[in-house]
Scaffold this active site. Structure first.
Site, short mmCIF file in Angstrom:
data_model
loop_
_atom_site.label_atom_id
_atom_site.label_comp_id
_atom_site.label_asym_id
_atom_site.label_seq_id
_atom_site.Cartn_x
_atom_site.Cartn_y
_atom_site.Cartn_z
CG HIS A 235 44.33 6.98 -8.14
ND1 HIS A 235 44.07 5.79 -8.25
CD2 HIS A 235 44.02 7.79 -6.78
CE1 HIS A 235 43.15 5.51 -6.69
NE2 HIS A 235 43.59 6.25 -6.21
CG ASP A 319 37.49 7.34 -6.53
OD1 ASP A 319 37.86 7.35 -5.54
OD2 ASP A 319 37.79 6.27 -7.48
#
Length: 413
Positions: A235, A319
C-alpha cells in the site's frame, strides 16, 4: 455506451466448447462476447468503487467526505452507461443490513438496465482484522483458525461469511489471504495468514473457499505469487521477493496450487517485484525511466506461470491499482494497459471515483487501452480471454441470471 443485447443474455445452449485459452465457456458466454464492442470488453474488465461520492461540486470543492451508502442519480447513470464487470464495496458502503441490501439491488438494476450484464459485487470480508460488513459477524482471523489445524472450522467460517454476503447481494469475496506467514517482520499480512506452513495455508484456504461456495459466493485467493515474505506493505511501497521459482514452488506457490486443484475461481495478484521470475523493464510514462515490472504487470508471472504452468482457468484480478507500489511509478492509463497485457482479467480500482468529474479519468483510461488494442499493443484475443473468464464465472455462479426477486430483505435482516 451501448449495452450488450438482452437477446444475447437470454441465449443459452447446452453444448460447451474447449477454447484455446483453456477456459471452458458455454455457447451463451460466446454469444455475449460476440455482441460486445472493444470498448465494452475493456469496461467489463474493470472493477470500480464508489467509496465516497460528492454530488454538488458547484463551489469547485473536491471533497471526499460523503460516504456512499445510497444510490443517487449520478452513480445510477454511470453504472447504467458503462459495462463494468465488477464493483468493490468498502466499509463506507455497507454499514447496515437494509441499507447494504438496497444498495446492491440498486447497483444490479442499474447494471442490467436495457439488457446489461450483471455485476460481480465484491468486498474484502476476510474476518479478523479485515472485514467490511458493518452488521456482519466478527469472526476470528485466519491465524486463529489456522492454529486449530481443523479445516471444518475454516469451512464454517466461509459458510458464515458466505451466508451474510449473499443475503445482501454480494456475490464475490476478495478473500481468503493465502500468503504463507514466513516473515515475522511482515507489516501487512501477519494475523491475516493461516500459518507459516504452506500446506496448512492451502488446505485451510480451500476449506474457506468451499464454505463460501456453499452460498454461491466466489472466493478469491490473494496475493499471488505471495506477500508473506516481505518487509514492505505494498500500500505504501514496492516490496521485493528475491526467490527462485523452485523456492516459491516449494512454499509461497503451494497454497495456490492446492486451491487451483480444488477449483478456485479467482486469484488476486500482488504489487511485488519477483526479479528471479521476471527481471524485464518498461519505460514509465510517469517517471520517464526504465522501471521493473511487479507481478501485476508481468506476463511471465500471470500468463506463463499462473495460467500456463499452474493451469489456472479462472479470473485473475489485480489488487487495487491506486496502491503506492503501482501509483508512485506508473500513471493510471499505462498501469491498466500493462496489467491487461500481462494477463490480468479484472483491473481493481483503475482510478478513484469521488465525483462526476472523476469519470473523465475513467474515460481517459478506457480510451488509452482502446488505442492500445487498435495499434496492436494489446490483442483483441487478450480482451476476449479476459472477458470470457469473467463471463464464465458469472455463468457458473448464476450471476448472469440475476433477478431482484431471488433476494429477500427479510432474509437478509
Amino acid at each position: 455506451m451501448k449495452k450488450v443485447s438482452a437477446i444475447a443474455l437470454s441465449t443459452a445452449m447446452a453444448l460447451s466448447m474447449a477454447l484455446p485459452s483453456k477456459v471452458n465457456a458455454t455457447s451463451r458466454v460466446d454469444q455475449l462476447l460476440s455482441n460486445m464492442s472493444t470498448r465494452q470488453k475493456i469496461t467489463q474488465m474493470l472493477m470500480v468503487d464508489f467509496r465516497y461520492w460528492d454530488e454538488d461540486l458547484s463551489d469547485g470543492a473536491q471533497t471526499t467526505g460523503h460516504e456512499f451508502t445510497k444510490m443517487n442519480d449520478q452513480v445510477r447513470k454511470i453504472v447504467e452507461d458503462y459495462d463494468f464487470g465488477a464493483l468493490i464495496y468498502f466499509a463506507q458502503n455497507i454499514q447496515k443490513t437494509e441499507q447494504s441490501y438496497n444498495l446492491s439491488m440498486a447497483m444490479q438494476k442499474a447494471a442490467t438496465k436495457d439488457g446489461g450484464i450483471p455485476l460481480l459485487i465484491s468486498a474484502d470480508q476476510e474476518g479478523g482484522s479485515v472485514y467490511r460488513l458493518g452488521s456482519g459477524t466478527a469472526l476470528p482471523g485466519n491465524m486463529a483458525l489456522g492454529a486449530t489445524h481443523n479445516t471444518e472450522y475454516a469451512k464454517k467460517a466461509g459458510q458464515i461469511i458466505g451466508s451474510e454476503l449473499s443475503s445482501i447481494g454480494i456475490n464475490t469475496n476478495l478473500a481468503p489471504v493465502v500468503d504463507v506467514n514466513n516473515n515475522a517482520n511482515n507489516p501487512v499480512i501477519g494475523l491475516r495468514s493461516y500459518s507459516d506452513n504452506a500446506d496448512v495455508v492451502g488446505n485451510m484456504a480451500s476449506a474457506t473457499i468451499a464454505g463460501l461456495k456453499d452460498y454461491n459466493v466466489i472466493g478469491c485467493a490473494k496475493h499471488f505469487p505471495g506477500h508473506g515474505d516481505t518487509a514492505t506493505d505494498s500500500h505504501y511501497g514496492l516490496p521485493i521477493v528475491n526467490k527462485s521459482k523452485a523456492e516459491l514452488l516449494n512454499n509461497e506457490l503451494k497454497p495456490y496450487k492446492i486451491a487451483i486443484n480444488q477449483g478456485i475461481e479467482m486469484i488476486m495478484t500482488a504489487h511485488i517485484l519477483y526479479p528471479q521470475l521476471d527481471d524485464t523493464t518498461v519505460v514509465s510514462e510517469k517517471t520517464g525511466n526504465e522501471e521493473k515490472k511487479p507481478a501485476t504487470m508481468s506476463k511471465a508471472i500471470i500468463t506463463d506461470l499462473l495460467k500456463g504452468e499452474m493451469g489456472f482457468n479462472g479470473v485473475v484480478t489485480t489488487d487495487a491499482m491506486n496502491m503506492k507500489a503501482i501509483a508512485d511509478t506508473f500513471g493510471e492509463s499505462q498501469a491498466v494497459k500493462l496489467a491487461i497485457e500481462a494477463g490480468a482479467d479484472l483491473i481493481c480500482m483503475p482510478t478513484v471515483l469521488y465525483n462526476q468529474e472523476d469519470v473523465k479519468k475513467l474515460d481517459t483510461i478506457i480510451d488509452y487501452v482502446e488505442d492500445a488494442v487498435n495499434n496492436g499493443e494489446i490483442s483483441e484475443s487478450r480482451l476476449d480471454d479476459g472477458c470470457r473468464r469473467i463471463l464464465t464465472v458469472k455463468e457458473n455462479r448464476g450471476i448472469l441470471d440475476w433477478k431482484e426477486s431471488n433476494f429477500s430483505l427479510n432474509k437478509a435482516l
